[in-house]
Scaffold this active site. Sequence first.
Site, PDB file in Angstrom:
ATOM      1  N   ARG A   1      43.440  32.853  54.314  1.00 37.59           N
ATOM      2  CA  ARG A   1      44.011  33.988  53.586  1.00 37.59           C
ATOM      3  C   ARG A   1      45.329  34.396  54.230  1.00 37.59           C
ATOM      4  NH1 ARG A   1      44.159  36.385  48.656  1.00 37.59           N
ATOM      5  NH2 ARG A   1      43.636  38.605  48.645  1.00 37.59           N
TER       6      ARG A   1
ATOM      7  N   THR B   1      45.244  31.790  40.145  1.00 36.12           N
ATOM      8  CA  THR B   1      44.413  31.136  41.149  1.00 36.12           C
ATOM      9  C   THR B   1      43.881  29.824  40.579  1.00 36.12           C
ATOM     10  OG1 THR B   1      43.822  33.316  42.023  1.00 36.12           O
ATOM     11  CG2 THR B   1      42.365  31.511  42.629  1.00 36.12           C
TER      12      THR B   1
ATOM     13  N   GLU C   1      50.916  38.207  47.704  1.00 37.27           N
ATOM     14  CA  GLU C   1      49.579  38.601  48.148  1.00 37.27           C
ATOM     15  C   GLU C   1      49.492  40.019  48.683  1.00 37.27           C
ATOM     16  OE1 GLU C   1      46.427  37.401  47.126  1.00 37.27           O
ATOM     17  OE2 GLU C   1      47.580  35.612  47.582  1.00 37.27           O
TER      18      GLU C   1
ATOM     19  N   ASP D   1      47.575  42.619  46.818  1.00 38.57           N
ATOM     20  CA  ASP D   1      46.106  42.668  46.828  1.00 38.57           C
ATOM     21  C   ASP D   1      45.578  43.745  47.770  1.00 38.57           C
ATOM     22  OD1 ASP D   1      45.104  41.062  44.897  1.00 38.57           O
ATOM     23  OD2 ASP D   1      44.551  39.393  46.191  1.00 38.57           O
TER      24      ASP D   1
ATOM     25  N   SER E   1      40.060  39.949  48.890  1.00 39.98           N
ATOM     26  CA  SER E   1      40.100  38.958  47.818  1.00 39.98           C
ATOM     27  C   SER E   1      38.800  39.026  47.032  1.00 39.98           C
ATOM     28  CB  SER E   1      40.281  37.562  48.413  1.00 39.98           C
ATOM     29  OG  SER E   1      40.114  36.559  47.437  1.00 39.98           O
ATOM     30  N   SER E   2      38.805  38.429  45.844  1.00 40.51           N
ATOM     31  CA  SER E   2      37.577  38.243  45.072  1.00 40.51           C
ATOM     32  C   SER E   2      37.202  36.774  44.958  1.00 40.51           C
ATOM     33  CB  SER E   2      37.750  38.828  43.662  1.00 40.51           C
ATOM     34  OG  SER E   2      38.013  40.209  43.720  1.00 40.51           O
TER      35      SER E   2
ATOM     36  N   GLY F   1      40.502  33.913  38.445  1.00 40.08           N
ATOM     37  CA  GLY F   1      40.252  35.012  37.526  1.00 40.08           C
ATOM     38  C   GLY F   1      40.369  36.401  38.104  1.00 40.08           C
ATOM     39  N   GLY F   2      41.063  36.573  39.254  1.00 35.63           N
ATOM     40  CA  GLY F   2      41.163  37.904  39.833  1.00 35.63           C
ATOM     41  C   GLY F   2      39.790  38.426  40.197  1.00 35.63           C
TER      42      GLY F   2
END
Length: 538
Positions: free
Chosen positions: A67, A358, A395, A398, A422-423, A444-445
């Site tokens: 990340r 993503t 990023e 986020d 993050s998801s 997909g967020g």
Amino acid sequence: HMVAAAHPDAVAAGLEMLRRGGSAVDAAIAVQLVLNLVEPQSSGIGGGAFLLFHDRNRRTTIAYDGRETAPASVQPDIFLDANGQPIAFADAVLGGRSVATPGTLALLSDAHEQHGRRRWADLFQPAIRLARDGFVVGPRLAMMLQGPRAERLKTFDTTRDYFFPGGVPLAAGSRKTNPAFAQTLQQIADEGPRAFYEGPIGAAIVDAVRHAPVHPGSLSLEDLAAYRMLPRAPVCQPYRSFEVCGMGPPSSGGVTVGQILGILAQFDLPALGPDTPRSWHLLNEASKLAFADRNQYMADADFVEVPTAGLLDPEYLARRAGLIRMETSIIPPMVPGRPPGAPQTLPGADTQNGRPGTSHISIVDGDGNAVSMTTTIEGAFGSQIMVGGFLLNNELTDFSFQQEKDGQPVANRIEAGKRPRSSMAPTIVFDDAGGIRLVIGSPGGSRIIGYVAKTLIAVLDWNLDIQTAIDMGHLVNRNHFTDIEAGTPVTELQAPLEALGNRVEVRDLNSGLHGIEIVNGQLRGGADPRREGVARGD
């Protein structure tokens, strides 16, 4: 062996490595580099990733955290206006201030050192060939070069000239070369990741960020040189006779999927089946409860206290499941619970949703090792800044734009060196003998969590094959209204769900699920028809 990913050229690159005796990690590297070229709006070396690797012989699974991190000199108010209010998301994305330190390349390099078989430089050759000789522009990329997004891309000369040669957007079916990216990849192939993090490529990244004509950022050479991929233990949750393993903090994906499953374990979904609204009602309610906890607690656990074990505690999840009623629906927003280990003073909640820029890669190699990797530059086309033939992430958006809520610090607030929540939910499922049952994930967020949870239930509870499970229409609830997917049979759920008290919105839900299941020793792949991916193997 098998590869499932978002573009046929990327899948072909992964299969090339597997056929030459490469490992699942070797294949993943080749796939990622080609995706960077042919699907530049979604992922690449300018962004970050999470990767789960399962070693069949050692019967171990490790989570690789690539990340992105916030620059050392980042300011906590970068996304607030003069009155201390959050700025519009589209304004926050654009330019250098949204760029975090990229982590994907460090992840790929470290994973290769541990699990690679082919030479590092060999893995770059498919992407270099395509960048040099040209690839065919796909309809999805061409479609995304229309409308307001196109105008944002034209803000930066290099980006504009690449995607709009002669002022005309790239057309589906046309052939496109990227000599700058070919040169970048060749440097990294020859010199290793040092060329990116300490060499001329890194210097070009920093220059583009700090001297962006719109919203310059604070990323520095020191930030790049200091970046480290972090190995972590996966988050694993029992479900029926299976074990479901995913990514823990700073991702909320593994924990929230695990919570949804842990709540649903209290109900007999296998007996209910997929054809009754009662099953989907239970999924809807479990998602509300899990997202309430996600928004309250989840962030980078190296910076804030995250009660991961408590959130997955069976007794706690049973109590949460006890809030569900079959004859009525919880009216969101549902309040978070108090899991074991929760801090005495709750942090401020962050309900901000990520954007779906993503991609996901699922691979099983000939030795039975597996990779589940979700990779991103955050929103579509990231910060819109292009360097060396690749796009840089956005990023930092986020993170929560606000540092406090209701007088308490937000767990996912911006801090130097911190990784944004993050998801992403790369997932590997094991059967009761410890063998791999399923490798899955999606872009997909924050809807990633719902896409993955639904697919797991369809395979594990309803015994659907992986492709049928992916094809099923989606239902997603993020502790707000209920999204159901337009143009699919799940639209029939609208009336019964509304009768229970839900606010339902019918919309396009653009997942990108790519999965591999193992049934009686045979590999079966699934690729999301909503995008351009394929699943292929030998």
